[in-house]
Design a protein around this motif. Structure first.
Motif, short mmCIF file in Angstrom:
data_model
loop_
_atom_site.label_atom_id
_atom_site.label_comp_id
_atom_site.label_asym_id
_atom_site.label_seq_id
_atom_site.Cartn_x
_atom_site.Cartn_y
_atom_site.Cartn_z
N PHE A 196 -64.97 33.86 63.70
CA PHE A 196 -65.41 34.68 62.57
C PHE A 196 -66.54 33.99 61.81
N SER A 197 -67.49 34.77 61.32
CA SER A 197 -68.56 34.18 60.51
C SER A 197 -68.81 35.03 59.27
N LEU A 198 -69.13 34.35 58.17
CA LEU A 198 -69.38 35.05 56.91
C LEU A 198 -70.52 34.38 56.15
N VAL A 199 -71.41 35.22 55.66
CA VAL A 199 -72.46 34.72 54.77
C VAL A 199 -72.30 35.43 53.43
N GLU A 200 -72.02 34.66 52.38
CA GLU A 200 -71.92 35.22 51.03
C GLU A 200 -73.30 35.12 50.41
N VAL A 201 -73.79 36.25 49.91
CA VAL A 201 -75.12 36.26 49.31
C VAL A 201 -75.00 36.52 47.82
N LEU A 202 -75.42 35.55 46.99
CA LEU A 202 -75.48 35.80 45.55
C LEU A 202 -76.68 36.70 45.31
N SER A 203 -76.39 37.86 44.72
CA SER A 203 -77.45 38.85 44.63
C SER A 203 -77.59 39.35 43.21
N GLN A 204 -78.81 39.73 42.85
CA GLN A 204 -79.07 40.19 41.49
C GLN A 204 -78.85 41.69 41.38
N CYS A 205 -78.32 42.08 40.21
CA CYS A 205 -77.96 43.49 39.99
C CYS A 205 -78.42 43.87 38.58
N PRO A 206 -79.76 43.98 38.39
CA PRO A 206 -80.32 44.04 37.05
C PRO A 206 -79.81 45.19 36.18
N THR A 207 -79.66 46.38 36.72
CA THR A 207 -79.34 47.52 35.86
C THR A 207 -78.00 47.35 35.14
N PRO A 208 -76.88 47.17 35.86
CA PRO A 208 -75.61 46.97 35.14
C PRO A 208 -75.56 45.66 34.38
N TRP A 209 -76.33 44.70 34.80
CA TRP A 209 -76.39 43.44 34.05
C TRP A 209 -77.18 43.64 32.74
N LYS A 210 -77.89 44.77 32.66
CA LYS A 210 -78.74 45.09 31.52
C LYS A 210 -79.83 44.04 31.35
N MET A 211 -80.50 43.73 32.46
CA MET A 211 -81.58 42.73 32.46
C MET A 211 -82.78 43.28 33.19
N SER A 212 -83.90 42.64 32.95
CA SER A 212 -85.08 42.94 33.76
C SER A 212 -84.92 42.20 35.08
N PRO A 213 -85.63 42.65 36.13
CA PRO A 213 -85.52 41.94 37.41
C PRO A 213 -85.79 40.45 37.28
N SER A 214 -86.75 40.07 36.46
CA SER A 214 -87.06 38.63 36.37
C SER A 214 -85.97 37.86 35.61
N GLU A 215 -85.35 38.53 34.61
CA GLU A 215 -84.20 37.90 33.94
C GLU A 215 -83.03 37.75 34.91
N ALA A 216 -82.91 38.75 35.77
CA ALA A 216 -81.77 38.76 36.69
C ALA A 216 -81.84 37.61 37.69
N VAL A 217 -83.01 37.37 38.25
CA VAL A 217 -83.10 36.27 39.23
C VAL A 217 -82.83 34.92 38.56
N LYS A 218 -83.20 34.83 37.29
CA LYS A 218 -82.94 33.60 36.56
C LYS A 218 -81.44 33.44 36.30
N TRP A 219 -80.79 34.57 36.01
CA TRP A 219 -79.34 34.56 35.72
C TRP A 219 -78.54 34.09 36.95
N VAL A 220 -79.01 34.52 38.14
CA VAL A 220 -78.36 34.09 39.39
C VAL A 220 -78.36 32.56 39.44
N GLU A 221 -79.52 31.99 39.14
CA GLU A 221 -79.64 30.53 39.24
C GLU A 221 -78.87 29.82 38.13
N GLU A 222 -78.99 30.33 36.91
CA GLU A 222 -78.43 29.61 35.77
C GLU A 222 -76.94 29.83 35.58
N LYS A 223 -76.46 31.04 35.88
CA LYS A 223 -75.05 31.34 35.61
C LYS A 223 -74.19 31.36 36.87
#
Lengths: 183, 353, 248
Positions: free
Chosen positions: C204-231
């Protein structure tokens, strides 16, 4: 016109006494004689040590109910089984009971009772586990439901290659039992 | 085989599946049907089949979804509580129009209930069971031989209609032993299945799905399913009538209850009460027309079920007020005896309409 | 003129329905590129989940199933057992895989089912409008944790990769992100490795991808990519948790 053959029987005892096995053997032999047969078990957990029973129907005609309210015959291996099924036996029915283990008197007057010291006989011939075959022998000899030959053929089938060495002792037990059932 | 062998209903169902060309089984153990997975786990390696014990009935039914979508002849089996767990998947399979066979060896409910025989899943089996507007084709055998025969046919019917087919038995049918003969099949050919998932080689993509977000498109899908069920209703009604010609009272029962009723009918006829039997074999589609005809000649019917009155609703629809419909049922794993049925019929016969 | 960038053959020439800044489109494309590079389009089968990516089959053009919520690994198992020669993958979100489908994913991994799973973890339920996910971080506000998730009420977020890596049947488990070009390149490598693990029959193989979801996060796309890294990354560290031993 000959009346079509019909027999139903409940076999009951402790789990592990081989009651299910002789029920299966009975339908095996009967099927070889061209009869319709059904075998239905009590099922569920705690079979070993608990009470086990099966119902067998053997008939020339297609079988309706495989579940029997009041059977024509009864084979019981122990006290709890006698308590449970004695009241249900049909009037004039045959009760084959293991007198080695059954300590109380039979209450019914309107039935035929055949007591068989099955455990003692089985021990005498060298295998305590063959008490079930002693009981079946007595039943078959009394009711002539099926021929001895077909029972032995069935026994060969059911034991298979793996348990072939058990054939002789089971045959002997069956034959000993037949002596008790002779009318 | 062509020779009679003694088998339990569960074993016969499993062997019939093998003989019908089924090579994939996914399931989860539950009493009183565990002999089906046990038998197949031993038998499949001989014929190159795939047996997989899943982590749950939910996973089982979706493995069936995956295998059916991939074009395999596939089945699962369970008993009442397990079949409840599968209902979501059966709805999806019906929506995606995948052929498969589901065996329900019924036990008493609701909840965990008991492990003794019952017929209390009639509503669930025949009226959809899961969410949405759908039906599975339901066949109810009453002997081990019939279980084997219907099991084999079930796979062909599943293919023919691209629909799940359910074999609805009960704990006694699963556990009991009777002689059975596996009839040689004239043909094991399956209809063309160009919709299956095999890898999109030299053709456009195939998608097996059930989502239709646009209401007008989903309505068309629903209507198409409906037309299919109408075809089943037209072509697949199966029923046995027994001594109904001269009957003054007719018992209606399926599966195990019908067998017991036959013995009751024999006893009743010895007592000069002319009783007959209508035994629906297909529960969906239900043989309403047979009951309508019977009700034209007989004014008293007794429905006997191992539940508290489920099939009786369909019987009443068929009879349509033309005869009185009485009911006798036992539940919880208790089985109606022929003596009880005889007493019930005697009571009814005495009654004024 | 030399073509330096084109649409993968495994993708339909359509635009997606995803929100601006969403990670799904990137992961779809990475999977398509890997399918092209491995030359397995004609023998690849995907299983789409319930969630935003339910319409995956409108973007990838391999054969596909659409699963019920959480059941993709069971469907993939059924397919793979019928056609062991095919390459079968599931594509699942955090609600699908880490909540309703935990039994199916754990047992598929435990069986060493020869399938690959791409698990999109964006710490929220996107399609249903921003409810709490099993991977929602402590303190994170969602429509069903309006004051921020607390461990007292909702317990702790699930680290799926770490859990699955403990199972003997899992041959390759990695967590990647798609929040910047460097991580996207790494994510693609992991996706390729997952497919290769399956094709070699290693388990079995699995790749978990941390992904940005700006709309429900209520962020702009650029805030969202930063949130992935920081949080997200401090709680969900990137890396390979299990990898097949190199051959030779």
């Amino acid at each position: 016109m000959k009346t079509p053959f019909y027999e139903d029987i409940i076999l009951a005892g402790f789990g592990g006494q081989g009651i299910m096995f002789i029920g299966k053997l009975l339908i095996h032999g009967s099927m070889k004689e061209g009869k319709n047969v059904t075998w239905i078990p009590s099922y569920g957990p705690a079979m070993r040590g608990g009470t086990a029973n099966c119902t067998v129907v053997i008939s020339d005609e297609a079988i309706g109910s495989p579940v029997i309210s009041s059977p024509h015959s009864l084979i019981v291996m122990n006290n709890p089984s006698l308590d449970a099924f004695e009241p249900r036996l049909k009037e004039g029915g045959v009760l084959v009971m293991n007198s080695s283990l059954i300590t109380r008197k039979v209450k019914r007057k309107n039935i035929t009772v055949i007591g068989v010291p099955a455990n003692e006989i089985a021990s005498e011939i060298g295998d305590k586990r063959a008490a079930n075959m002693v009981m079946l022998g007595a039943y078959v000899a009394h009711t002539k439901t099926v021929s001895k030959e077909k029972i032995l053929e069935g026994l060969t089938d059911l034991l298979g290659e793996k348990k072939r060495q058990l054939f002789e002792v089971n045959k002997k037990a069956f034959e000993k039992g037949m002596e008790f059932g002779k009318v | 085989m062509g020779k009679k062998t003694l088998m339990t209903g569960n074993e016969a169902i499993a062997e019939a599946a093998v003989q019908a060309g089924c090579r994939h089984f996914f399931g989860y153990p539950i009493t009183p049907q565990s002999e089906i997975p046990e038998y197949l786990s031993k038998r499949f390696p001989e014929v190159g089949g795939c047996f997989l014990q899943a982590e749950s009935e939910i996973a089982s039914i979706y493995m069936v979804f995956g295998a059916a979508g991939a074009g395999a002849r596939v089945m699962t089996s369970s008993s009442s509580p397990g079949i409840s767990l599968m209902q979501e998947g059966i709805s999806y399979i019906s929506a995606a129009e995948l052929p498969c066979v589901i065996v329900n060896v019924m036990r008493g409910g609701p909840g965990l209930g008991g492990i003794q025989p019952s017929q209390s899943d009639y509503f669930q089996a025949t009226k959809g069971g899961g969410h949405g507007d759908y039906h599975v084709l339901v066949l109810a055998p009453s002997t081990v031989q019939e279980a084997a025969d219907l099991m084999m046919e079930a796979f062909d019917l599943a293919d023919k209609y691209r629909n799940p087919v359910m074999i609805l038995g009960d704990g006694f049918l699963g556990q009991m032993i009777e002689p059975v003969e596996f009839k040689r099949r004239s043909s094991t050919d399956r209809p063309a299945r160009d919709w299956t998932i095999t890898g999109a080689k030299g053709r456009a993509q195939n998608v097996v799905k059930s989502l239709y977000l646009k209401p007008d498109v989903l309505e068309q899908h629903n209507l198409q399913l409906h037309r299919k069920y109408q075809k089943m209703i037209k072509n697949e009604r199966r029923v046995e009538t027994y001594l109904t010609e001269d009957a003054q009272v007719v018992i209606v029962a399926f599966g195990m209850a019908a067998r017991i009723a036959k013995t009751a009918i024999k006893i009743l006829r010895e007592k000069d009460i002319k009783a007959g039997l209508v035994r629906p074999i297909s529960l969906f589609p239900f043989p309403y027309q047979t009951l309508e005809k019977v009700a034209e000649k007989v004014d008293k019917l007794l429905v006997v079920e191992m539940n508290l009155g489920q099939m009786i609703e369909d019987v009443k629809l068929g009879v349509c007020g033309k005869a009185a419909v009485h009911f006798y049922g036992r539940v919880g794993g208790m089985v109606p005896s022929y003596d009880e049925i005889v007493a019930e019929v005697e009571k009814i016969v005495k009654k004024k309409r | 003129m030399k073509k330096v960038f084109e649409r993968p053959k495994s993708m339909y020439p359509v635009s997606t329905h995803y929100c601006p800044g969403c990670g799904h489109g990137i992961v779809h494309r990475l999977i398509a590129e890997v399918i092209d590079e491995l030359g397995i389009l004609e023998k690849t089968v995907g299983v789409a989940p319930v969630g935003c990516s339910v319409l995956l089959y409108n973007y990838l053009n391999c054969d596909m199933y659409e699963a019920a919520h959480g059941r993709a690994p069971a469907i993939a198992t059924g397919c793979k057992r019928v056609h062991p020669e095919l390459v079968v993958f599931t594509y699942q979100g955090d609600g699908d895989l880490a909540s309703i489908g935990t039994a199916e994913i754990i047992h598929a991994a435990a069986r060493g089912e020869k399938i690959s799973t791409f698990f999109i973890n964006n710490a929220i339920y996107g399609m249903t409008g921003g409810q709490m996910a099993p991977t929602t971080l402590i303190g994170q506000k969602t429509t069903t944790s309006p004051f921020g998730r607390t461990s007292e009420e909702a317990g702790y977020p699930l680290r799926v990769s770490e859990i699955l890596a403990t199972l003997d049947g899992a041959a390759y488990v990695a967590r990647v992100a798609v929040n910047d070009p460097k991580n996207v390149i790494r994510a693609k490598k992991a996706i390729k490795k997952a497919f290769e693990t399956q094709m070699k029959g290693l388990g079995f193989s699995l790749v978990e991808v941390l992904s940005q979801c700006p709309t429900p996060w209520k962020m702009s796309p650029s805030e969202a990519v930063k949130w992935v890294e920081e949080k997200m990354m401090p709680y969900y560290p990137l890396g390979e948790f299990k990898s097949p031993k190199e051959e030779g």
